[in-house]
Design a protein around this motif. Structure first.
Motif, PDB file in Angstrom:
ATOM      1  N   GLU A 245       1.009   5.538   7.871  1.00 15.46           N
ATOM      2  CA  GLU A 245       0.145   5.622   9.535  1.00 15.46           C
ATOM      3  C   GLU A 245       0.686   5.327  10.795  1.00 15.46           C
ATOM      4  O   GLU A 245       1.871   4.238  10.338  1.00 15.46           O
ATOM      5  N   THR A 246       0.025   6.596  11.281  1.00 16.06           N
ATOM      6  CA  THR A 246       0.943   6.320  12.637  1.00 16.06           C
ATOM      7  C   THR A 246      -0.039   6.026  13.739  1.00 16.06           C
ATOM      8  O   THR A 246      -0.955   5.471  14.137  1.00 16.06           O
ATOM      9  N   PHE A 247       0.576   5.971  15.262  1.00 16.21           N
ATOM     10  CA  PHE A 247      -0.206   5.654  15.885  1.00 16.21           C
ATOM     11  C   PHE A 247       0.526   6.020  17.231  1.00 16.21           C
ATOM     12  O   PHE A 247       1.864   6.525  17.899  1.00 16.21           O
TER      13      PHE A 247
ATOM     14  N   ASP B  48       0.369   3.691  -1.823  1.00 22.41           N
ATOM     15  CA  ASP B  48      -0.281   4.919  -1.773  1.00 22.41           C
ATOM     16  C   ASP B  48      -0.955   5.669  -0.999  1.00 22.41           C
ATOM     17  O   ASP B  48      -1.403   7.086  -0.917  1.00 22.41           O
ATOM     18  N   THR B  49      -1.368   4.748   0.363  1.00 24.46           N
ATOM     19  CA  THR B  49      -2.254   5.696   1.362  1.00 24.46           C
ATOM     20  C   THR B  49      -0.575   6.528   1.797  1.00 24.46           C
ATOM     21  O   THR B  49       0.151   6.290   1.430  1.00 24.46           O
TER      22      THR B  49
ATOM     23  N   THR C  51       6.417  -2.322  13.355  1.00 26.46           N
ATOM     24  CA  THR C  51       6.281  -0.994  13.977  1.00 26.46           C
ATOM     25  C   THR C  51       6.914  -0.333  14.216  1.00 26.46           C
ATOM     26  O   THR C  51       8.039  -0.949  14.525  1.00 26.46           O
TER      27      THR C  51
ATOM     28  N   LYS D 134       3.345  -7.385  10.559  1.00 24.60           N
ATOM     29  CA  LYS D 134       3.196  -6.180  10.716  1.00 24.60           C
ATOM     30  C   LYS D 134       4.972  -5.499  11.801  1.00 24.60           C
ATOM     31  O   LYS D 134       5.460  -6.229  12.015  1.00 24.60           O
TER      32      LYS D 134
ATOM     33  N   ASN E 164       0.857  -1.257  -0.216  1.00 27.26           N
ATOM     34  CA  ASN E 164       0.422  -0.102   0.229  1.00 27.26           C
ATOM     35  C   ASN E 164       0.687   1.149   0.105  1.00 27.26           C
ATOM     36  O   ASN E 164       0.846   2.528   0.861  1.00 27.26           O
TER      37      ASN E 164
ATOM     38  N   HIS F 263      -7.262   7.515  18.504  1.00 24.78           N
ATOM     39  CA  HIS F 263      -8.344   6.742  18.158  1.00 24.78           C
ATOM     40  C   HIS F 263      -9.468   6.268  18.961  1.00 24.78           C
ATOM     41  O   HIS F 263      -9.111   5.425  19.770  1.00 24.78           O
TER      42      HIS F 263
ATOM     43  N   MET G 257       3.152   2.577  11.490  1.00 20.97           N
ATOM     44  CA  MET G 257       3.296   0.958  11.480  1.00 20.97           C
ATOM     45  C   MET G 257       2.449   0.958   9.887  1.00 20.97           C
ATOM     46  O   MET G 257       2.739   1.850   9.328  1.00 20.97           O
ATOM     47  N   PHE G 258       3.538   0.053   9.738  1.00 24.68           N
ATOM     48  CA  PHE G 258       3.150  -0.710   8.007  1.00 24.68           C
ATOM     49  C   PHE G 258       2.967  -2.206   8.511  1.00 24.68           C
ATOM     50  O   PHE G 258       3.356  -3.151   9.283  1.00 24.68           O
ATOM     51  N   ARG G 259       3.065  -2.781   6.642  1.00 27.39           N
ATOM     52  CA  ARG G 259       2.118  -3.733   6.963  1.00 27.39           C
ATOM     53  C   ARG G 259       2.855  -4.163   5.674  1.00 27.39           C
ATOM     54  O   ARG G 259       3.010  -3.989   4.905  1.00 27.39           O
TER      55      ARG G 259
ATOM     56  N   SER H 116      -5.266   3.372  22.611  1.00 25.31           N
ATOM     57  CA  SER H 116      -5.036   4.277  21.193  1.00 25.31           C
ATOM     58  C   SER H 116      -5.788   5.721  21.850  1.00 25.31           C
ATOM     59  O   SER H 116      -6.850   6.264  21.956  1.00 25.31           O
TER      60      SER H 116
ATOM     61  N   ASP I  35       0.061   5.040  21.621  1.00 29.36           N
ATOM     62  CA  ASP I  35      -0.821   3.983  22.937  1.00 29.36           C
ATOM     63  C   ASP I  35      -0.533   4.118  23.806  1.00 29.36           C
ATOM     64  O   ASP I  35       0.764   4.792  23.855  1.00 29.36           O
TER      65      ASP I  35
END
Lengths: 636, 254
Positions: B85-87, B81-82, B182, B180, B79, B116, B173-175, B113, B89
């Motif tokens: 992604e941060t997080f 194109d996106t 981080t 996964k 992905n 979120h 975070m990546f996948r 989180s 926690d």
């Protein structure tokens, strides 16, 4: 296993030379060398003169002579170590001399090393000049030859611009497609696997160097003024698997109910252009193959859905067509047309509506498959980050929020692609019907004008239209508005007074409803007009219960009185037969005192209603006529 | 995906959260359906679909080089194109000891989180890591995690757990497929300046580096994924060395 083992004894072979064999067969061996004798023998082999690197060159050339010399040492040595001792003594002499020289050079006590002045060598200027000239000429020639070579290469590249380098082409190919080197060949992948597709078919292609010889008669060789051939030749050739060759596309169209379900194969009309150019530029070729793969996957998925779905009228998958029923009497046909495939005998029935295929639905299908791919790869990330990747947000919330089993089951169900396409097709159909009905009505009914405004933004399964009913020139007096939501198989109509009416896809229902609304509008408009003119509305009724029963809707009526009270107008609107207007006059004109009714005062009770011949009435439309009627009755 | 697994997880959880937070009628209702829930749970356990093992590799990278690592991971992972992604926690670690001060204590982690707010909190049990020998490319440890409602902290406190420590993790975070990755920084919470509503005003970073973790949650027996993880770790090689870290050796260090 031990029963089969054999004892083997190992002994070294006899090493000693045989000196003599006696007459009785006994062999006498030379006695083996003692340790000291062995050592002397080895020591004799060492040659202390051969120890420096400058000797090695001579050693290589004289390697044969060395062995001869060793054998030809004439007198046997007096003492085995004699030669060794001599050589060591020589070495000692040399080393002491070296030590002396070094001590002299270093200590400078008793002797000093003094350089001897030497005469400078004789300068011959001309010789020097000639030597330098020669050297420079040699260097210049090397540089010139290099420059010539580069110039030739560049000129050649300029001339042969049409055949670019294999590696540049490969680089450009690599920017667009994934390539891999497998043993000797270069293999590429044009499938949608990395984008999320799970289709099993392979999408690998092979890249090879194009042949050097010009076997194409299009470009004459070696003439710089030759016209450029129309098809650009390329340095690399791409081999696409046979099932992906050619051009394919998905064709979607509607068809009315047909009795015969022939096993027709949809075919492109002219499929000859596909295999024309062997050396076609690789980009369109690969793109076409990728499109073929995409269309195949799409059709495969749709066929699977068609077989698994249970619908009231089952979907039919025949050959390369899927026939699904959208509405009773109308079917949606989705076909996969692939030109490069060799077809067998019973082919070439091109369906009659081959020109009217629906581009919007085809685009929708492409979008739906891409959405499926996207969902396969873009799983939402877990927040907090220690959660598992995979479940959607609703699934993650399902546990803590204690959702029940039914909701969980609902979460697992999702609409298949075929269902979505059918819904869109149903909506398109219904929208077209609604459009047709509204346009027809607008054309037929001239008196109040019906205008429809369709929303510019709508979804594939819902559109909205706003209908205004006004009379020409009287739009400020009264305007009736309706909003109609067009869904897949139903219509929802919302009127201004808050009524919500659900209709089915039958267009007659919509027509009837709008007609009713038109006549209601007339009635409301008349009342508003009367207010403007100063007339008073004595009574009105929207759903009149007197008179003949109407086939659809109800009659409505109102009674108006003039400002002075002398004149009365009664209007009755019937959806089927139109408008009836009657007028009455309050002091009767035709009062004659008779036997029963003698006094004059009874003439004030008012006369009977007489119908107005409405078609002879002056005025452009109903309201205009009413206005003129009211005006004339007021004044007279 | 693991539909059966998540269904059973939620069913399993219903038994737990309902026991603590709600009244008796719901407990009775749970007891009525207890046969089917336990049956489905045991079926899931037998068929080995519950992801209760975690394959794990860790490494660290200095702050100055983390941008390069992030660029590299963006190119390698899915992905592209996106956006990144941060997080953010907040993790709290609780422990409870058995009677007679039995060692070792059971450790449970609660993670929520901060960016979120609507997402449920995660309760996690992590077992002892198995380092294994050279043939095992990654660390393997038992890991069970479930989503819980916001009352989990009270629940654990009522059970008798004590909060050992807490920290904030903030990063990216990546996948890639099932893996996964981080990259995050650990912050210490200054308790005295905790704002109302649970937000944290002052954070002090513990180190000048980022922690990089590569993990996969899988049912037991799927060791092939560990080789894939090692191959991926090789690709990050000169920037960050992802390897098996033995905590016991760190504890008993010099």
């Amino acid at each position: 296993m031990s029963a089969y083992s054999v004892n083997i004894s190992v002994e070294a072979p006899v090493e000693n030379q045989i000196q003599e064999i006696t007459y009785d067969g006994q062999e006498i061996y030379t006695p083996p060398l003692t340790m000291s004798e062995h050592l002397t023998k080895l020591a004799q082999k060492i040659d202390f003169a051969k120890c420096g690197p400058e000797e090695l060159n001579k050693e290589i050339t004289e390697i044969d002579k060395n062995e001869d010399e060793a054998e030809q040492s004439t007198a046997p040595p007096l003492w085995p170590w004699d030669s060794v001792r001599n050589k060591l003594r020589n070495a000692l002499t040399e080393v002491s001399v070296l030590a002396d020289v070094l001590s002299i050079a270093k200590e400078k006590h008793y002797m000093v090393l003094d350089p001897v002045p030497q005469e400078p060598p004789e300068l011959k200027p001309m010789v020097q000049v000639y030597a330098r000239k020669k050297a420079l000429a040699g260097a210049a020639s090397v540089l010139l030859s290099g420059a010539d070579r580069l110039k030739n290469l560049q000129a050649e590249a300029l001339r042969n611009r049409t055949t670019p380098d294999f590696h540049i082409e490969l680089l450009r190919l690599r920017q667009n497609f994934r390539l891999k080197k497998v043993s000797n060949s270069i293999v590429g992948d044009l499938s949608y696997r990395t984008a999320g597709s799970k289709f099993a078919q392979n999408g690998t292609f092979e890249v090879t160097k194009a042949e050097e010889d010009g076997d194409s008669p299009l470009s004459p060789p070696c003439s710089p003024n030759a016209s450029l051939s129309n098809k650009p030749t390329s340095a690399l050739r791409v081999t696409v698997p046979s099932e992906l060759q050619g051009v394919a596309f998905i064709k979607v169209f509607f068809q009315k109910d047909q009795d015969s379900l022939t096993a027709a194969q949809l075919n492109l009309p002219s499929s000859s252009t596909a295999n024309a150019i062997p050396d076609m530029y690789w980009q369109p070729k690969l793109e076409a193959a990728q499109n073929v793969l995409f269309c195949k996957e799409l059709f495969n998925q749709l066929a699977k859905d068609a077989v698994q779905l249970q619908s009231p009228i089952p979907h039919i998958v025949v050959g390369n067509q899927i026939i699904a029923s959208v509405l009773p009497g109308i079917q949606l046909v989705i076909g996969l047309c692939h030109s490069g495939v060799s077809t067998d005998g019973k082919t070439a029935v091109v369906p009659p509506s081959s020109n009217g295929h629906d581009h919007v639905l085809e685009h929708s299908l492409h979008q739906l498959l891409r959405e499926l791919h996207h969902k396969n790869t873009h799983h939402p990330f877990p927040h907090p980050s220690s959660g598992p990747i995979g479940p959607s947000k609703r699934r993650r919330l399902a546990g803590p929020c204690a959702v029940d089993r039914e909701e969980l089951m609902q979460m697992t169900q999702s609409e298949t692609m075929l269902e979505q396409v059918i819904k869109q097709a149903q909506h398109i159909n219904l929208r077209d019907r609604t459009l047709f009905v509204l346009d027809r009505l607008a054309k037929d009914i001239k008196d109040p004008l019906i205008t429809s405004h369709w929303n510019a933004l709508n979804s594939p399964t819902q559109s909205c239209v706003k209908i205004n009913i006004v009379a020409h020139m009287y739009d400020t007096i009264c305007r009736t508005s309706l909003l109609i939501h067009v869904n897949e198989t139903t219509l929802k109509c919302i009127t201004r007074d808050g009524r919500v009416i659900h209709m089915s896809y039958e267009s007659q229902e919509l027509r009837d409803f709008i007609m009713c609304q038109v006549y209601l509008h007339q009635m409301t408009a008349v009342q508003n007009l009367a207010k403007c003119m100063g007339w008073q509305c004595l009574a009105n009724s929207a759903q009149l219960g007197v008179g003949a029963v109407e086939p659809f809707g109800n009659a409505s009526s109102c009674v108006l009185a003039s400002p002075t009270g002398e004149r009365l107008i009664s209007v009755r609107c019937e959806p089927k037969s139109g408008v009836h207007v009657t007028i009455a006059q309050s002091p009767r004109k035709d009062f004659f005192p008779g036997q029963l009714v003698k006094e004059r005062k009874w003439e004030n009770l008012g006369g009977s209603f007489k119908e107005v011949r409405w078609d002879k009435m002056e005025g452009k439309n109903f309201l205009n006529k009413m206005e003129l009627l009211m005006a004339s009755l007021t004044s007279s | 995906m693991n539909e059966m697994g998540v269904t059973t997880n939620s069913a399993f959880l219903c038994l737990f959260t309902s026991a603590s937070a709600f009244g008796s009628p719901i407990v009775q209702m749970a007891q009525q359906t207890v046969n089917t829930a336990i049956d489905s749970l045991s079926a899931a356990l037998k068929s080995n679909i519950i992801p209760n093992q975690e394959y794990f590799l860790q490494g660290s990278i200095l702050d100055s080089s983390v941008e390069v690592l992030l660029h590299r991971l963006r190119g390698l992972c899915d992905n592209v194109d996106t956006t990144l992604e941060t997080f953010h926690d907040h993790e709290m670690c609780f422990s409870i000891r058995g009677p007679n001060n039995a060692q070792p204590a059971l450790q449970l982690r609660v993670r929520r989180s901060l960016d979120h707010n609507g997402m449920p909190m995660q309760l996690r049990y992590i077992g002892q890591p198995e380092i294994g020998d050279k043939s095992r490319p990654t660390v393997l440890r038992n890991s069970i995690d479930i989503g819980t409602s916001n009352t989990v902290v009270e629940f654990l406190t009522e059970l008798g757990c004590r909060k050992d420590f807490e920290y904030l993790a903030k990063g990216y975070m990546f996948r890639k497929g099932r893996m996964k990755i981080t990259v995050f920084k650990v912050f210490k919470i200054d308790e005295t300046r905790k704002m109302s509503g649970g937000a944290f005003e002052s954070l002090t970073a513990l180190t000048h580096s980022y922690l990089v973790e590569l993990s996969v949650l899988a049912p037991s027996g799927q060791d092939a994924i560990a080789d894939d993880m090692r191959c991926f770790a090789e690709q990050l090689r000169p920037l960050v060395q992802l390897e098996k870290i033995d905590y016991k050796r760190l504890v008993h260090g010099p």
